[in-house]
Design an enzyme around this catalytic site. Structure first.
Site, PDB file in Angstrom:
ATOM      1  N   ASP A  10     -46.479 -12.618  49.933  1.00 44.10           N
ATOM      2  CA  ASP A  10     -47.641 -12.353  49.101  1.00 44.10           C
ATOM      3  C   ASP A  10     -47.678 -13.365  47.974  1.00 44.10           C
ATOM      4  O   ASP A  10     -46.693 -14.047  47.676  1.00 44.10           O
ATOM      5  CB  ASP A  10     -47.585 -10.926  48.543  1.00 44.10           C
ATOM      6  CG  ASP A  10     -48.949 -10.435  48.056  1.00 44.10           C
ATOM      7  OD1 ASP A  10     -49.956 -11.120  48.331  1.00 44.10           O
ATOM      8  OD2 ASP A  10     -49.009  -9.380  47.408  1.00 44.10           O
ATOM      9  N   GLU A  51     -50.649 -17.332  47.918  1.00 42.12           N
ATOM     10  CA  GLU A  51     -50.357 -16.608  49.155  1.00 42.12           C
ATOM     11  C   GLU A  51     -49.750 -17.535  50.206  1.00 42.12           C
ATOM     12  O   GLU A  51     -48.781 -17.179  50.885  1.00 42.12           O
ATOM     13  CB  GLU A  51     -51.645 -15.965  49.679  1.00 42.12           C
ATOM     14  CG  GLU A  51     -52.104 -14.781  48.841  1.00 42.12           C
ATOM     15  CD  GLU A  51     -53.562 -14.410  49.066  1.00 42.12           C
ATOM     16  OE1 GLU A  51     -53.935 -13.300  48.657  1.00 42.12           O
ATOM     17  OE2 GLU A  51     -54.314 -15.237  49.644  1.00 42.12           O
ATOM     18  N   ASP A  76     -50.993  -9.407  53.422  1.00 42.76           N
ATOM     19  CA  ASP A  76     -52.204  -8.623  53.172  1.00 42.76           C
ATOM     20  C   ASP A  76     -53.411  -9.512  52.905  1.00 42.76           C
ATOM     21  O   ASP A  76     -54.455  -9.039  52.479  1.00 42.76           O
ATOM     22  CB  ASP A  76     -51.982  -7.625  52.039  1.00 42.76           C
ATOM     23  CG  ASP A  76     -51.573  -8.280  50.731  1.00 42.76           C
ATOM     24  OD1 ASP A  76     -52.200  -9.282  50.345  1.00 42.76           O
ATOM     25  OD2 ASP A  76     -50.618  -7.789  50.101  1.00 42.76           O
ATOM     26  N   ASP A 125     -45.177  -8.271  46.933  1.00 45.62           N
ATOM     27  CA  ASP A 125     -46.059  -8.209  45.763  1.00 45.62           C
ATOM     28  C   ASP A 125     -45.253  -8.058  44.483  1.00 45.62           C
ATOM     29  O   ASP A 125     -45.549  -8.701  43.463  1.00 45.62           O
ATOM     30  CB  ASP A 125     -47.040  -7.044  45.919  1.00 45.62           C
ATOM     31  CG  ASP A 125     -47.953  -6.894  44.711  1.00 45.62           C
ATOM     32  OD1 ASP A 125     -48.810  -7.777  44.509  1.00 45.62           O
ATOM     33  OD2 ASP A 125     -47.791  -5.911  43.964  1.00 45.62           O
ATOM     34  N   HIS A 185     -41.256 -40.014  46.794  1.00 41.96           N
ATOM     35  CA  HIS A 185     -42.281 -39.264  47.523  1.00 41.96           C
ATOM     36  C   HIS A 185     -42.129 -39.451  49.033  1.00 41.96           C
ATOM     37  O   HIS A 185     -41.522 -40.418  49.512  1.00 41.96           O
ATOM     38  CB  HIS A 185     -43.679 -39.705  47.091  1.00 41.96           C
ATOM     39  CG  HIS A 185     -43.944 -41.159  47.356  1.00 41.96           C
ATOM     40  ND1 HIS A 185     -44.320 -41.640  48.597  1.00 41.96           N
ATOM     41  CD2 HIS A 185     -43.861 -42.238  46.542  1.00 41.96           C
ATOM     42  CE1 HIS A 185     -44.468 -42.948  48.536  1.00 41.96           C
ATOM     43  NE2 HIS A 185     -44.204 -43.348  47.305  1.00 41.96           N
ATOM     44  N   GLU A 269     -45.655 -45.419  39.500  1.00 44.77           N
ATOM     45  CA  GLU A 269     -45.172 -46.611  40.181  1.00 44.77           C
ATOM     46  C   GLU A 269     -45.614 -47.882  39.454  1.00 44.77           C
ATOM     47  O   GLU A 269     -46.548 -47.869  38.643  1.00 44.77           O
ATOM     48  CB  GLU A 269     -45.694 -46.621  41.626  1.00 44.77           C
ATOM     49  CG  GLU A 269     -45.260 -47.808  42.481  1.00 44.77           C
ATOM     50  CD  GLU A 269     -43.744 -47.969  42.633  1.00 44.77           C
ATOM     51  OE1 GLU A 269     -43.061 -48.130  41.603  1.00 44.77           O
ATOM     52  OE2 GLU A 269     -43.257 -47.985  43.784  1.00 44.77           O
TER      53      GLU A 269
END
Length: 387
Positions: A10, A51, A76, A125, A185, A269
């Protein structure tokens, strides 16, 4: 016999968008035993991003328990269930990225998605709300299935720090340094084509391979201070260059660690000026000899851009600023190849003409340690995380 696990996930946002957090638990499908709990604070984000973040973390926790298990993901959020099941399209850029991350955790035939009423998703939750309240994450495993059932978890105690290992920098006191974990990255289209991609242009984004690399780097960094380099503090802060590719990589790390990403211009960078987007061969054709000179001459700037020394000055200043803010902690910094080479070179006191000799692959990890009295240690250089 294939093991079956249940992920309950959740996320929520107080304001949508607003302060956001996610929660996830993993249970044994046969017994209902609680096996793992995860929670993370995202900072400013939407409900849907939260979520999806919970789903990614829950699937990663299930994979860590048994990478061959069949997983039922219960949420949910009708939107997430339908999109991950392939019945609805994913249109929003952030959710596309997160959906691809989720799909990359386990093979598609090992995961099913089920919608459940909110009342049946209480544990996840509660974790999401705990993360939003505390503005920090949580990580707890219950390998014997002895965790509390559908109740908010107890904040885990940090594992005892290991003593300084053999081979570490010599110290005759107990002074603690700042630990800086530098992550390059993940792959972008320009990484793959070996084009020069600098700090004056926001893009490009990560490729699908780059997003998987970012997730694997996040998993590795999560283990620092636990099962990897146990003498180091577990990361407690996260910085990133403001480029799109570093923000996307840092987002994966932040979700895994439950940390908010802070952007820092000093770690952007190098500005390659007129060389932006060109390959080495193209640069050599138009500016014969200049690229080699740029690598060995500290003061020679790319046309309309920066020199390697320019990058070294701002990166050194940023590292000193981080050190002066507080020692005894670990800060993760998501940055770029030239920036990380400059950080390593400046830490070692090496001339900038040799900085390019260090290999810094996509999503690799470098660890530096900086003491308040000026002592330094290079702990790890360019360790790959996508093996």
């Amino acid at each position: 016999m294939t093991r079956r696990l249940v992920v309950e996930a959740d996320g929520g946002s107080r304001g949508n968008p607003g302060p956001a957090g996610w929660g996830a638990v993993v249970r044994d499908a046969a017994t209902g035993a609680l096996l793992a709990e995860r929670a993370g604070y995202l900072g400013f984000a939407s409900n849907n991003v939260a979520e999806y973040s919970g789903l990614v973390a829950g699937l990663e926790a299930a994979r860590d328990i048994d990478p061959a298990a069949h997983v039922e993901a219960r949420l949910d959020s009708k939107l997430v269930v339908e999109q991950m099941s392939g019945r609805w399209q994913v249109k929003h850029a952030d959710m596309k990225r997160l959906a691809e991350l989720a799909r990359g955790v386990l093979p598609a035939d090992q995961v099913t998605y089920t919608w459940v009423p909110r009342a049946q998703n209480g544990a996840a939750d509660a974790l999401a709300n705990q993360a939003m309240d505390a503005r920090e994450g949580l990580w707890r495993d219950h390998p014997d299935g002895d965790g509390p059932d559908a109740t908010p978890p107890v904040e885990p105690q940090a594992p005892a720090r290991a003593r300084r290992p053999s081979g570490a920098a010599m110290r005759f006191d107990d002074a603690e340094p700042l630990t800086v974990v530098l992550i390059r990255h993940g792959e972008t289209p320009m990484t793959a084509s070996k084009a020069y991609s600098g700090g004056a242009v926001p893009g490009p984004s990560l490729t699908s391979t780059g997003r998987i690399q970012a997730a694997k780097a996040a998993d590795t960094v999560f283990r620092i201070g636990r099962t990897l380099w146990p003498d180091l503090p577990h990361p407690s802060a996260l910085r990133a260059s403001p480029m799109v590719r570093t923000q996307e990589t840092a987002g994966a790390v932040g979700r895994r660690l439950g940390l908010r990403v802070e952007l820092d211009e000093a770690f952007r960078e190098c500005d390659f000026g007129e060389w932006e987007g060109l390959s080495a061969d193209q640069i050599e054709e138009r500016w014969p000899g200049d690229l080699k000179r740029w690598h060995v001459d500290a003061e020679f700037r790319a046309p309309g851009g920066e020199s390697i020394e320019d990058v070294g000055v701002r990166v050194s200043g940023a590292l000193e600023r981080l050190r002066d803010e507080a020692v005894g902690r670990t800060v993760v910094v998501v940055a770029h190849s030239v920036v990380i080479r400059a950080a390593i070179g400046a830490t070692l006191g090496a001339p900038s003409s040799v900085w390019a000799s260090v290999r810094v692959g996509p999503a690799s990890i470098t660890i530096l340690r900086l003491w308040a009295d000026g002592e330094r240690e290079v702990t790890v250089v360019g360790m790959p995380t996508d093996l």
